[in-house]
Design an enzyme around this catalytic site. Structure first.
Site, PDB file in Angstrom:
ATOM      1  CD  GLU A   1       5.401  -9.091   4.698  1.00 42.62           C
ATOM      2  OE1 GLU A   1       4.171  -8.430   4.744  1.00 42.62           O
ATOM      3  OE2 GLU A   1       5.728  -9.867   3.672  1.00 42.62           O
TER       4      GLU A   1
ATOM      5  CG  HIS B   1       0.912 -12.646   3.718  1.00 42.24           C
ATOM      6  ND1 HIS B   1       0.836 -11.639   2.645  1.00 42.24           N
ATOM      7  CD2 HIS B   1      -0.249 -13.345   3.437  1.00 42.24           C
ATOM      8  CE1 HIS B   1      -0.272 -11.686   2.062  1.00 42.24           C
ATOM      9  NE2 HIS B   1      -1.019 -12.576   2.415  1.00 42.24           N
TER      10      HIS B   1
ATOM     11  CG  HIS C   1       3.615  -7.991   8.454  1.00 44.11           C
ATOM     12  ND1 HIS C   1       3.523  -7.805   9.803  1.00 44.11           N
ATOM     13  CD2 HIS C   1       3.463  -6.828   8.177  1.00 44.11           C
ATOM     14  CE1 HIS C   1       3.528  -6.606  10.209  1.00 44.11           C
ATOM     15  NE2 HIS C   1       3.384  -5.860   8.931  1.00 44.11           N
TER      16      HIS C   1
ATOM     17  CG  ASP D   1       7.861  -9.475  -0.356  1.00 41.86           C
ATOM     18  OD1 ASP D   1       7.086  -8.829  -1.161  1.00 41.86           O
ATOM     19  OD2 ASP D   1       7.316  -9.871   0.870  1.00 41.86           O
TER      20      ASP D   1
ATOM     21  CG  ASP E   1       5.217 -13.257   0.524  1.00 36.13           C
ATOM     22  OD1 ASP E   1       4.984 -14.482   0.852  1.00 36.13           O
ATOM     23  OD2 ASP E   1       4.617 -12.473   0.888  1.00 36.13           O
TER      24      ASP E   1
END
Length: 466
Positions: A280, A420, A328, A278, A425
């Site tokens: 951000e 987040h 985040h 994942d 995540d």
């Protein structure tokens, strides 16, 4: 063919059959009447009757779909979750209230299954505790032997590595189970030594240059007797080995017998390695925003591998908007001095080599990496699975497929302080994948190729999502 589609086609057939019967009856009546002026009346009566029948059929189908077909699919998905993924939440009996005794009967069966499972789990837990104790004793003994050890199968894939070996391999790339040894050491040197080992059955010494950089390791390659594969001992004196430090073992002996010559699409889902990741970012526009954090974990044989992960802040080369920071929590100060995306993407590319990449809404995250690849030359040719589409395969397209909704459905809790964050995540998505794999197998989707073909049918979900 899904139940709801079958029922829809049944009602379509009912409407067509009824319309044909009305038309045939009106034609027969008109033929008997023999009055030419009556044709308009018969046509109008036929159209009204057909339209009325179609409207009635659609109305009944919508009621049937909402109160029967959809609850049956939802109940089936909940039962699969309990049977194959260990979900313990209660069945939603309110949603199946129009199915008569089917809901309570399913709940009773699930209760019996849970009781039986708990008894079995108790026995398994006791045996697991015993094995963990033996593993801890083995790790303690190996701590006193400062030798970096790697066990490999005949396809040169890593089956076991210890803490010392992990430290040495990490100088080249992330140490990973099921990874090819050629991701770390020169293929020619290893294959030449392995050929000698196979011919003589005796220990072979070699100096193996590293795949990346100018390092090289002195190694000893030892046979395993009648067992497949070989043991590689890294004897490099420059390695920093702390004899008193804990020596974790990472292993999966089932990899010794795993077929290594099959194409990824032909392999069974449980035999594949998965890298779940994942990101951000500074915003939601992949063509202009930048990655500020990348997190990834590896999944093998239905379990998240401890220690095999990436949790890396990335310097985006621009300011992070306050609106993104509120999501985040990453600030400009936190990414100051962090590596750029070129370095992080290259490291992640090596980390995912030979694995299936998995993400939640993968097109979004992959768009950032592919944009970076246009000027870095990285190749992202990995097979990609998306948990949004896997959820649609298992639970139907009308359900919610957000990460939070899927985790709730599968009984997975995401710690609030990890939501987040890239690694948080990614780990939640990996837990989702581990729960889904046995459920997918139960639906007859046993190979990667079959699963990819099935997920393509739901691709429109991602288009709408993005």
């Amino acid at each position: 063919m899904r139940l709801r589609l079958r029922i829809f086609l049944f009602f379509c057939l009912l409407a067509l059959g009824g319309s044909a019967a009305i038309g045939l009856g009106l034609w027969a009546g008109y033929a008997r009447a023999g009055v030419g002026q009556a044709v308009d009346s018969f046509v109008i009566a036929g159209l009204i009757a057909v339209l009325g029948l179609c409207a009635l059929t659609v109305g009944i189908w919508l009621l049937f779909d909402e109160n029967v077909a959809r609850p049956i699919e939802r109940l089936a998905a909940q039962l699969r979750g309990r049977a194959h993924a260990g979900v313990e939440a209660d069945l939603d009996l309110h949603g199946v209230r129009y199915l008569g005794d089917l809901g309570p009967a399913a709940a009773a069966m699930a209760g019996q299954l849970s009781a039986s499972t708990l008894a079995t789990a108790g026995a398994v837990a006791a045996e697991t505790a015993r094995l963990e104790a033996e593993k801890a004793r083995l790790a303690s003994l190996l701590t006193e032997v400062p030798i970096a050890t790697v066990l490999l199968n005949p396809g040169h894939q890593i089956v076991l590595y210890d803490g010392q070996a992990a430290g040495m391999l990490a100088q080249v790339a992330h140490p990973r189970l099921n990874a090819s040894l050629f991701d770390y050491l020169d293929r020619g040197a290893i294959e030449t030594a392995y050929t000698r080992l196979a011919k003589t059955g005796q220990e072979v010494t070699l100096v193996a240059p590293c795949t990346h950089g100018e390092l090289s390791f002195r190694c000893r390659m030892k046979p395993l007797g009648d067992a497949p594969g070989y043991l590689l001992i890294l004897d490099d004196s420059t390695a920093e080995i702390a004899p008193e430090a804990p020596r974790p073992l990472v292993y999966d002996f089932a990899l010794l017998d795993q077929p290594h010559d099959l194409a990824l699409e032909a392999r069974r889902l449980e035999d594949l390695a998965y890298v779940v990741f994942d990101t951000e970012t500074t915003g939601l526009l992949p063509h202009k925003d930048e990655i500020v954090q990348l997190g990834a974990v590896r999944v093998l044989r239905g379990r998240i591998l401890p220690g095999e992960e990436i949790d890396q802040l990335v310097d985006p080369g621009r300011r992070i908007p306050p609106a993104s920071t509120r999501v985040h929590g990453i600030t400009d100060a936190m990414v100051a001095g962090a590596p750029g995306i070129d370095s992080v993407a290259a490291s992640f590319n090596r980390f995912a080599n030979g694995a299936v990449i998995v993400a939640h809404n993968a097109p979004f995250d992959m768009a950032f990496l592919r944009r970076q690849a246009k000027h870095s030359g990285l190749v992202w040719d990995h097979p990609i699975l998306d948990t949004v589409l896997l959820s649609a395969v298992l639970f139907g397209t009308t359900e919610s497929h957000t990460l939070d909704a899927i985790c709730t459905r599968l009984g997975i809790a995401i710690p609030k302080d990890r939501r987040h964050t890239a690694l948080g995540d990614a780990r939640a998505t990996a837990e989702v994948l581990c729960r889904m794999l046995p459920m997918l197998k139960a639906q007859g989707l046993e190979t990667l190729g079959a699963l990819l073909e099935e997920t393509r049918r739901h691709g429109r979900l991602l288009e709408d999502l993005n």
